[in-house]
Design a protein around this motif. Structure first.
Motif, PDB file in Angstrom:
ATOM      1  N   GLU A   1      -8.963  45.306 -80.242  1.00  0.00           N
ATOM      2  CA  GLU A   1      -8.409  46.633 -79.955  1.00  0.00           C
ATOM      3  C   GLU A   1      -9.321  47.401 -78.999  1.00  0.00           C
ATOM      4  N   ILE A   2     -10.621  47.314 -79.235  1.00  0.00           N
ATOM      5  CA  ILE A   2     -11.586  47.978 -78.353  1.00  0.00           C
ATOM      6  C   ILE A   2     -11.535  47.361 -76.957  1.00  0.00           C
ATOM      7  N   LEU A   3     -11.498  46.035 -76.889  1.00  0.00           N
ATOM      8  CA  LEU A   3     -11.498  45.362 -75.587  1.00  0.00           C
ATOM      9  C   LEU A   3     -10.258  45.702 -74.774  1.00  0.00           C
ATOM     10  N   GLU A   4      -9.135  45.908 -75.446  1.00  0.00           N
ATOM     11  CA  GLU A   4      -7.898  46.264 -74.731  1.00  0.00           C
ATOM     12  C   GLU A   4      -7.972  47.660 -74.126  1.00  0.00           C
ATOM     13  N   GLN A   5      -8.885  48.496 -74.599  1.00  0.00           N
ATOM     14  CA  GLN A   5      -9.010  49.870 -74.111  1.00  0.00           C
ATOM     15  C   GLN A   5      -9.943  49.992 -72.906  1.00  0.00           C
ATOM     16  N   ILE A   6     -10.617  48.920 -72.556  1.00  0.00           N
ATOM     17  CA  ILE A   6     -11.560  48.980 -71.438  1.00  0.00           C
ATOM     18  C   ILE A   6     -10.772  49.104 -70.139  1.00  0.00           C
ATOM     19  N   PRO A   7     -11.111  50.098 -69.323  1.00  0.00           N
ATOM     20  CA  PRO A   7     -10.365  50.315 -68.073  1.00  0.00           C
ATOM     21  C   PRO A   7     -10.421  49.103 -67.140  1.00  0.00           C
ATOM     22  N   GLN A   8      -9.316  48.848 -66.486  1.00  0.00           N
ATOM     23  CA  GLN A   8      -9.220  47.714 -65.562  1.00  0.00           C
ATOM     24  C   GLN A   8     -10.298  47.784 -64.483  1.00  0.00           C
ATOM     25  N   SER A   9     -10.612  48.979 -64.020  1.00  0.00           N
ATOM     26  CA  SER A   9     -11.617  49.125 -62.965  1.00  0.00           C
ATOM     27  C   SER A   9     -12.969  48.572 -63.406  1.00  0.00           C
ATOM     28  N   GLN A  10     -13.280  48.714 -64.688  1.00  0.00           N
ATOM     29  CA  GLN A  10     -14.532  48.186 -65.220  1.00  0.00           C
ATOM     30  C   GLN A  10     -14.489  46.658 -65.272  1.00  0.00           C
ATOM     31  N   LEU A  11     -13.337  46.112 -65.568  1.00  0.00           N
ATOM     32  CA  LEU A  11     -13.191  44.665 -65.710  1.00  0.00           C
ATOM     33  C   LEU A  11     -13.270  43.923 -64.381  1.00  0.00           C
ATOM     34  N   GLU A  12     -13.205  44.647 -63.294  1.00  0.00           N
ATOM     35  CA  GLU A  12     -13.182  43.992 -61.981  1.00  0.00           C
ATOM     36  C   GLU A  12     -14.563  43.567 -61.498  1.00  0.00           C
ATOM     37  N   THR A  13     -15.616  44.017 -62.159  1.00  0.00           N
ATOM     38  CA  THR A  13     -16.949  43.620 -61.708  1.00  0.00           C
ATOM     39  C   THR A  13     -17.334  42.281 -62.355  1.00  0.00           C
ATOM     40  N   PRO A  14     -17.946  41.389 -61.604  1.00  0.00           N
ATOM     41  CA  PRO A  14     -18.348  40.094 -62.155  1.00  0.00           C
ATOM     42  C   PRO A  14     -19.266  40.221 -63.372  1.00  0.00           C
ATOM     43  N   THR A  15     -20.158  41.183 -63.366  1.00  0.00           N
ATOM     44  CA  THR A  15     -21.062  41.363 -64.495  1.00  0.00           C
ATOM     45  C   THR A  15     -20.288  41.734 -65.750  1.00  0.00           C
TER      46      THR A  15
END
Length: 139
Positions: A62-76
């Protein structure tokens, strides 16, 4: 006592607590760290990683689904998401994120062979293939 402003010491203390089953202690260190860093209130991969490791996969996801897509775009962040997804039992998604981190040349990929945050993924043949692709010395 650790220097209050030493972020990496807090991170590794949190990891050590979590890996030793001390989830409440790990969460307290994470909360202290987030207060110090001035968290925007976005719950993130560390909390999900701890929850997944403690056996609470539904809350972790549930927490992981709330992470903004913009944050997920970085390789790190993709690398870190792989760690959290692995502990939540989402191995296929975790491996996909890890492969994207590799393709994006995340600096964390250099830790692949030894990083305890990825322990949930080590038995997967795709993980082992990625380790071989990295051509670490002595592998």
């Amino acid at each position: 006592s650790i220097e209050a402003n030493y972020r990496d010491a807090h991170l590794w203390l949190m990891y050590a607590y979590a890996k030793n089953g001390m989830y409440d202690e790990a969460t307290r260190v994470d909360e202290r760290l987030m207060r110090y860093l001035g968290s925007s209130g976005i719950r993130g991969w560390k909390e999900a990683w701890i929850l997944g490791m403690s056996g609470n996969a539904p809350d972790a996801l549930e927490i992981l689904e709330q992470i903004p897509q913009s944050q997920l775009e970085t390789p790190t962040y993709r690398y870190l998401m792989a760690a959290a997804l692995g502990e939540a039992g989402e191995i296929d998604r975790a491996i996909q994120f890890l492969q994207q981190a590799y393709q994006g040349r995340s600096a964390y990929i250099s830790l692949l062979k030894v990083d305890p945050r990825l322990d949930a993924l080590r038995a997967d043949p795709r993980f082992q293939a990625l380790v071989r692709r990295m051509e670490f010395p002595g592998h």
